[in-house]
Motif scaffolding. Sequence first.
Motif, PDB file in Angstrom:
ATOM      1  N   THR A 106       0.826  -1.201   0.000  1.00  0.00           N
ATOM      2  CA  THR A 106       0.000   0.000   0.000  1.00  0.00           C
ATOM      3  C   THR A 106       0.867   1.260   0.000  1.00  0.00           C
ATOM      4  N   GLN A 107       1.882   1.273   0.817  1.00  0.00           N
ATOM      5  CA  GLN A 107       2.763   2.431   0.884  1.00  0.00           C
ATOM      6  C   GLN A 107       3.524   2.648  -0.424  1.00  0.00           C
ATOM      7  N   ALA A 108       3.730   1.571  -1.172  1.00  0.00           N
ATOM      8  CA  ALA A 108       4.413   1.675  -2.469  1.00  0.00           C
ATOM      9  C   ALA A 108       3.432   1.986  -3.604  1.00  0.00           C
ATOM     10  N   GLY A 109       2.137   2.066  -3.263  1.00  0.00           N
ATOM     11  CA  GLY A 109       1.126   2.357  -4.275  1.00  0.00           C
ATOM     12  C   GLY A 109       0.779   1.167  -5.150  1.00  0.00           C
ATOM     13  N   ASP A 110       1.080  -0.020  -4.662  1.00  0.00           N
ATOM     14  CA  ASP A 110       0.837  -1.246  -5.420  1.00  0.00           C
ATOM     15  C   ASP A 110      -0.431  -1.911  -4.893  1.00  0.00           C
ATOM     16  N   VAL A 111      -1.546  -1.747  -5.608  1.00  0.00           N
ATOM     17  CA  VAL A 111      -2.829  -2.285  -5.173  1.00  0.00           C
ATOM     18  C   VAL A 111      -3.067  -3.636  -5.845  1.00  0.00           C
ATOM     19  N   LEU A 112      -3.316  -4.644  -5.041  1.00  0.00           N
ATOM     20  CA  LEU A 112      -3.546  -5.995  -5.545  1.00  0.00           C
ATOM     21  C   LEU A 112      -5.045  -6.277  -5.568  1.00  0.00           C
ATOM     22  N   PRO A 113      -5.650  -6.419  -6.756  1.00  0.00           N
ATOM     23  CA  PRO A 113      -7.096  -6.679  -6.813  1.00  0.00           C
ATOM     24  C   PRO A 113      -7.434  -8.057  -6.276  1.00  0.00           C
ATOM     25  N   ASN A 114      -8.569  -8.155  -5.625  1.00  0.00           N
ATOM     26  CA  ASN A 114      -9.018  -9.413  -5.024  1.00  0.00           C
ATOM     27  C   ASN A 114     -10.226  -9.926  -5.800  1.00  0.00           C
ATOM     28  N   VAL A 115      -9.998 -10.898  -6.657  1.00  0.00           N
ATOM     29  CA  VAL A 115     -11.081 -11.395  -7.509  1.00  0.00           C
ATOM     30  C   VAL A 115     -12.120 -12.181  -6.708  1.00  0.00           C
ATOM     31  N   MET A 116     -11.763 -12.595  -5.477  1.00  0.00           N
ATOM     32  CA  MET A 116     -12.693 -13.356  -4.643  1.00  0.00           C
ATOM     33  C   MET A 116     -13.394 -12.465  -3.614  1.00  0.00           C
ATOM     34  N   PHE A 117     -13.257 -11.145  -3.758  1.00  0.00           N
ATOM     35  CA  PHE A 117     -13.736 -10.217  -2.725  1.00  0.00           C
ATOM     36  C   PHE A 117     -15.223 -10.411  -2.416  1.00  0.00           C
ATOM     37  N   TRP A 118     -16.067 -10.335  -3.439  1.00  0.00           N
ATOM     38  CA  TRP A 118     -17.507 -10.381  -3.194  1.00  0.00           C
ATOM     39  C   TRP A 118     -17.963 -11.746  -2.702  1.00  0.00           C
ATOM     40  N   GLU A 132     -12.669  -6.479   8.346  1.00  0.00           N
ATOM     41  CA  GLU A 132     -12.908  -5.037   8.267  1.00  0.00           C
ATOM     42  C   GLU A 132     -12.412  -4.342   9.538  1.00  0.00           C
ATOM     43  N   GLY A 133     -12.600  -4.999  10.679  1.00  0.00           N
ATOM     44  CA  GLY A 133     -12.064  -4.461  11.924  1.00  0.00           C
ATOM     45  C   GLY A 133     -10.551  -4.409  11.897  1.00  0.00           C
ATOM     46  N   ALA A 134      -9.927  -5.379  11.204  1.00  0.00           N
ATOM     47  CA  ALA A 134      -8.471  -5.402  11.083  1.00  0.00           C
ATOM     48  C   ALA A 134      -7.969  -4.180  10.320  1.00  0.00           C
ATOM     49  N   LEU A 135      -8.689  -3.803   9.268  1.00  0.00           N
ATOM     50  CA  LEU A 135      -8.300  -2.599   8.513  1.00  0.00           C
ATOM     51  C   LEU A 135      -8.351  -1.368   9.408  1.00  0.00           C
ATOM     52  N   ALA A 136      -9.366  -1.308  10.267  1.00  0.00           N
ATOM     53  CA  ALA A 136      -9.486  -0.181  11.190  1.00  0.00           C
ATOM     54  C   ALA A 136      -8.329  -0.164  12.192  1.00  0.00           C
ATOM     55  N   LEU A 137      -7.916  -1.340  12.654  1.00  0.00           N
ATOM     56  CA  LEU A 137      -6.788  -1.422  13.589  1.00  0.00           C
ATOM     57  C   LEU A 137      -5.493  -0.953  12.940  1.00  0.00           C
ATOM     58  N   VAL A 138      -5.278  -1.351  11.689  1.00  0.00           N
ATOM     59  CA  VAL A 138      -4.078  -0.919  10.961  1.00  0.00           C
ATOM     60  C   VAL A 138      -4.085   0.598  10.788  1.00  0.00           C
ATOM     61  N   GLN A 139      -5.247   1.136  10.462  1.00  0.00           N
ATOM     62  CA  GLN A 139      -5.367   2.589  10.296  1.00  0.00           C
ATOM     63  C   GLN A 139      -5.065   3.310  11.598  1.00  0.00           C
ATOM     64  N   ALA A 140      -5.599   2.805  12.698  1.00  0.00           N
ATOM     65  CA  ALA A 140      -5.417   3.459  13.988  1.00  0.00           C
ATOM     66  C   ALA A 140      -3.980   3.356  14.484  1.00  0.00           C
ATOM     67  N   LYS A 141      -3.320   2.219  14.268  1.00  0.00           N
ATOM     68  CA  LYS A 141      -1.989   1.997  14.830  1.00  0.00           C
ATOM     69  C   LYS A 141      -0.869   2.490  13.923  1.00  0.00           C
ATOM     70  N   LEU A 142      -1.059   2.359  12.605  1.00  0.00           N
ATOM     71  CA  LEU A 142       0.012   2.685  11.666  1.00  0.00           C
ATOM     72  C   LEU A 142      -0.299   3.877  10.772  1.00  0.00           C
ATOM     73  N   ASN A 143      -1.538   4.363  10.860  1.00  0.00           N
ATOM     74  CA  ASN A 143      -1.986   5.470  10.001  1.00  0.00           C
ATOM     75  C   ASN A 143      -1.829   5.107   8.520  1.00  0.00           C
ATOM     76  N   VAL A 144      -2.126   3.856   8.207  1.00  0.00           N
ATOM     77  CA  VAL A 144      -2.086   3.365   6.836  1.00  0.00           C
ATOM     78  C   VAL A 144      -3.489   2.864   6.480  1.00  0.00           C
ATOM     79  N   SER A 145      -4.032   3.392   5.385  1.00  0.00           N
ATOM     80  CA  SER A 145      -5.366   2.998   4.958  1.00  0.00           C
ATOM     81  C   SER A 145      -5.249   1.902   3.905  1.00  0.00           C
ATOM     82  N   LEU A 146      -5.412   0.657   4.345  1.00  0.00           N
ATOM     83  CA  LEU A 146      -5.341  -0.455   3.408  1.00  0.00           C
ATOM     84  C   LEU A 146      -6.572  -0.454   2.503  1.00  0.00           C
ATOM     85  N   PRO A 147      -6.417  -0.832   1.237  1.00  0.00           N
ATOM     86  CA  PRO A 147      -7.572  -0.869   0.324  1.00  0.00           C
ATOM     87  C   PRO A 147      -8.602  -1.886   0.782  1.00  0.00           C
TER      88      PRO A 147
END
Length: 277
Positions: A106-118, A132-147
């Motif tokens: 994410t920090q390198a701007g490399d977004v990996l699409p997830n074909v199994m997302f839905w 989804e809660g894990a993404l919030a934890l990463v945002q809160a602790k590292l200030n990184v917004s994962l896709p």
Amino acid sequence: MKIHKVLNNNVAIVRTGNGQDQIVSGRGLAFGKRPGDELDVAAIAQTFTLQTKSTVAYAQLLAEIPYVYLQLTGQILTQAKQAGLSLHSGVALTLADHLATAVQRTQAGDVLPNVMFWDTQRFYPREFAVAEGALALVQAKLNVSLPADEAGFIAFHLVNAATDSTGSDAAVVTRLMQEILSIVRHHFHFEPDPTTPDYGRFITHLKFFAQRLYRNEAMATVDEELLALINQRYQTPASCAQKISHFLNVRYGFTVTPAECGYLTLHIERLVYRKAQ
């Protein structure tokens, strides 16, 4: 508890009384320590019990993961437990490693699409909610917004851990569920409501049905008279179940037993006709 090997300031290998190696982690628990030194048990945040053959590779990878990701993983697994998920211990390493890699991408701007997302979101809602809660934890602790796609990847780690399977196992099971649901939708020309209890029951049945097929596990037999009654009473759902059975046999070589067909018929009937009422 004595240290067998120091991996870094936060991670060490200890040896139990029966000679089994364990990896323990905790902030600063091995700082200034050497093999043979006593370890403060109160400093241990996580414990990983290993098989002898995997200890070296496992420990080496664990030592390379920044400790912050082990902390995050511990929080995520706590939330997973609170959500009622039962996970095997190996997920701690794979999930921590994934988080570290995801943040780097994410920090390198490399977004990996997830074909199994839905499909992951639809078939595994509890795991997805934890992710989804894990993404919030990463945002809160590292200030990184994962896709958002990362929620699907994290959920898949939890799915694998919950079923004690490999990634390919979970991927195949998810694809089978997707294909079976597609047959039901086209057979009855309707879109099931994912918010209904009957949909949840149907998806749960599909998950275990697909797992049994993939692992070649047979379910208990059902009385022949009961099966005949099911097929007579629910003829249209039974014909759909037979269509699914034929598809799975032709496409994958799976043999769907009469008992499996009978239970599938009942779940299809409940999903389709209770919705229509």
